[in-house]
Write a protein that holds these residues in place. Structure first.
Motif, PDB file in Angstrom:
ATOM      1  N   LEU A   1     -46.777   8.191 -66.298  1.00 45.30           N
ATOM      2  CA  LEU A   1     -46.820   9.788 -66.716  1.00 45.30           C
ATOM      3  C   LEU A   1     -48.364  10.111 -66.694  1.00 45.30           C
ATOM      4  N   SER A   2     -48.880  10.533 -65.606  1.00 46.37           N
ATOM      5  CA  SER A   2     -50.288  10.440 -65.493  1.00 46.37           C
ATOM      6  C   SER A   2     -50.879  12.009 -65.738  1.00 46.37           C
ATOM      7  N   GLY A   3     -51.839  12.527 -66.214  1.00 49.38           N
ATOM      8  CA  GLY A   3     -52.270  13.748 -66.330  1.00 49.38           C
ATOM      9  C   GLY A   3     -52.011  14.538 -67.631  1.00 49.38           C
ATOM     10  N   GLU A   4     -52.411  15.573 -67.787  1.00 48.05           N
ATOM     11  CA  GLU A   4     -52.231  16.214 -69.023  1.00 48.05           C
ATOM     12  C   GLU A   4     -50.905  16.269 -69.546  1.00 48.05           C
ATOM     13  N   ARG A   5     -50.748  15.804 -70.908  1.00 45.49           N
ATOM     14  CA  ARG A   5     -49.288  15.777 -71.419  1.00 45.49           C
ATOM     15  C   ARG A   5     -49.112  17.158 -72.171  1.00 45.49           C
ATOM     16  N   THR A   6     -49.044  18.194 -71.080  1.00 47.45           N
ATOM     17  CA  THR A   6     -48.373  19.325 -71.609  1.00 47.45           C
ATOM     18  C   THR A   6     -47.130  19.616 -71.081  1.00 47.45           C
ATOM     19  N   TYR A   7     -46.349  20.358 -71.606  1.00 44.91           N
ATOM     20  CA  TYR A   7     -44.842  20.546 -70.847  1.00 44.91           C
ATOM     21  C   TYR A   7     -44.159  21.838 -71.367  1.00 44.91           C
ATOM     22  N   ALA A   8     -43.357  22.666 -70.403  1.00 45.03           N
ATOM     23  CA  ALA A   8     -42.611  23.629 -70.597  1.00 45.03           C
ATOM     24  C   ALA A   8     -41.199  23.171 -70.367  1.00 45.03           C
ATOM     25  N   ILE A   9     -40.362  23.685 -71.422  1.00 47.65           N
ATOM     26  CA  ILE A   9     -39.033  23.594 -71.389  1.00 47.65           C
ATOM     27  C   ILE A   9     -38.270  24.359 -70.163  1.00 47.65           C
ATOM     28  N   ALA A  10     -37.596  23.872 -69.449  1.00 44.32           N
ATOM     29  CA  ALA A  10     -36.979  24.462 -68.343  1.00 44.32           C
ATOM     30  C   ALA A  10     -35.434  24.905 -68.904  1.00 44.32           C
ATOM     31  N   ARG A  11     -35.136  26.076 -69.255  1.00 43.15           N
ATOM     32  CA  ARG A  11     -33.772  26.352 -69.771  1.00 43.15           C
ATOM     33  C   ARG A  11     -32.921  26.859 -68.875  1.00 43.15           C
ATOM     34  N   MET A  12     -31.555  26.483 -68.901  1.00 45.31           N
ATOM     35  CA  MET A  12     -30.571  27.138 -68.042  1.00 45.31           C
ATOM     36  C   MET A  12     -30.089  28.556 -68.860  1.00 45.31           C
TER      37      MET A  12
ATOM     38  N   LEU B   1     -39.692  20.044 -68.262  1.00 44.93           N
ATOM     39  CA  LEU B   1     -38.789  19.309 -68.950  1.00 44.93           C
ATOM     40  C   LEU B   1     -37.313  20.013 -68.789  1.00 44.93           C
ATOM     41  N   SER B   2     -36.608  19.239 -68.212  1.00 46.70           N
ATOM     42  CA  SER B   2     -34.999  19.785 -68.126  1.00 46.70           C
ATOM     43  C   SER B   2     -34.302  19.058 -69.259  1.00 46.70           C
ATOM     44  N   VAL B   3     -33.558  19.494 -70.104  1.00 48.54           N
ATOM     45  CA  VAL B   3     -32.860  18.893 -71.133  1.00 48.54           C
ATOM     46  C   VAL B   3     -31.491  19.359 -70.997  1.00 48.54           C
ATOM     47  N   ALA B   4     -30.494  18.246 -71.112  1.00 50.30           N
ATOM     48  CA  ALA B   4     -29.129  18.458 -70.737  1.00 50.30           C
ATOM     49  C   ALA B   4     -28.355  17.663 -71.948  1.00 50.30           C
ATOM     50  N   TYR B   5     -27.478  18.397 -72.801  1.00 49.69           N
ATOM     51  CA  TYR B   5     -26.903  17.418 -73.956  1.00 49.69           C
ATOM     52  C   TYR B   5     -25.358  18.201 -73.697  1.00 49.69           C
ATOM     53  N   GLU B   6     -24.356  17.014 -74.177  1.00 45.97           N
ATOM     54  CA  GLU B   6     -23.197  17.469 -74.442  1.00 45.97           C
ATOM     55  C   GLU B   6     -22.413  16.329 -75.390  1.00 45.97           C
ATOM     56  N   THR B   7     -21.155  17.084 -76.078  1.00 46.47           N
ATOM     57  CA  THR B   7     -20.475  16.440 -77.061  1.00 46.47           C
ATOM     58  C   THR B   7     -19.000  16.667 -76.490  1.00 46.47           C
ATOM     59  N   ARG B   8     -18.322  15.751 -76.258  1.00 49.90           N
ATOM     60  CA  ARG B   8     -17.076  15.403 -75.931  1.00 49.90           C
ATOM     61  C   ARG B   8     -16.016  14.485 -76.556  1.00 49.90           C
ATOM     62  N   PRO B   9     -14.893  14.642 -76.621  1.00 52.35           N
ATOM     63  CA  PRO B   9     -13.934  13.672 -77.142  1.00 52.35           C
ATOM     64  C   PRO B   9     -14.025  12.540 -76.345  1.00 52.35           C
TER      65      PRO B   9
END
Length: 199
Positions: free
Chosen positions: A35-46, A83-91
């Motif tokens: 991961l080269s370049g400046e370590r700045t990010y923005a979270i892309a939200r759905m 930065l794309s973030v996905a998470y889930e909780t399931r049985p």
């Protein structure tokens, strides 16, 4: 045969109750990525994340861990990474396999609404994807999965975030096991070991 099945079920239940310690399995689609370049990010939200009450506290945990890796949110300028973030909780289900039946006779039974030794088991999953903002190219993807008996995704997120970022980036091979231990005072999980999973 019945005794063997009960022993297997007990071992599976013990691993979910935490007797074997807290752990998560991690998979990366880009081992040894740079991961080269400046370590700045923005979270892309759905849109669903914008409306989810769990999302702001989860993002706070994620921001803290990313800061430890030298990443900061872009302030007043375009971020280098989206930065794309996905998470889930399931049985989750615990199955018992049998080797003495023909393939057509081996029918998976329906999942039980409870486990043998306590409440229902749940699987928690987190996936982080880093995209270069300028090119739109995915440069790093990492997923962490854990199981326990707590249906609240917020309780699982600190361990999942710690696991997903335990090595940044993860080297080859793509699959790893991260073991953690909760701090006795703060309750915040700390990484104990990071080992590749054997094929």
């Amino acid at each position: 045969m019945v005794k063997a099945i009960l022993i297997c079920a007990a071992l599976a239940a013990a691993s979910l109750t935490g007797c074997a310690g807290l752990s998560a399995d991690v998979h990366t689609a880009h081992p040894s990525a740079t991961l080269s370049g400046e370590r700045t990010y923005a979270i892309a939200r759905m849109p669903s994340q914008e409306e989810n009450a769990d999302h702001p506290p989860f993002e706070s945990v994620l921001r803290d861990e990313l800061a430890k890796q030298g990443f900061g949110e872009a302030a007043g300028q375009p971020a280098h990474y989206l930065l794309s973030v996905a998470y889930e909780t399931r049985p989750a289900s615990v199955g018992v396999g049998a080797k003495d039946c023909a393939p057509t006779d081996c029918v998976r039974p329906p999942d039980a609404p409870f486990s043998l030794f306590g409440g229902r088991a749940y699987q928690h999953a987190l996936t982080l994807r880093f995209f270069e903002r300028a090119s739109g190219q995915e440069v790093y993807k990492v997923s962490a999965v854990s199981s326990d008996r707590d249906a609240d995704p917020l309780h699982a997120m600190p361990a999942l975030v710690k696991s997903a970022l335990a090595k940044f980036p993860f080297d080859a091979p793509p699959d790893w096991r991260v073991k953690l231990r909760a701090d006795g005072t703060s309750g915040v999980p700390g990484v104990v070991s990071v080992k590749p999973l054997q094929p």
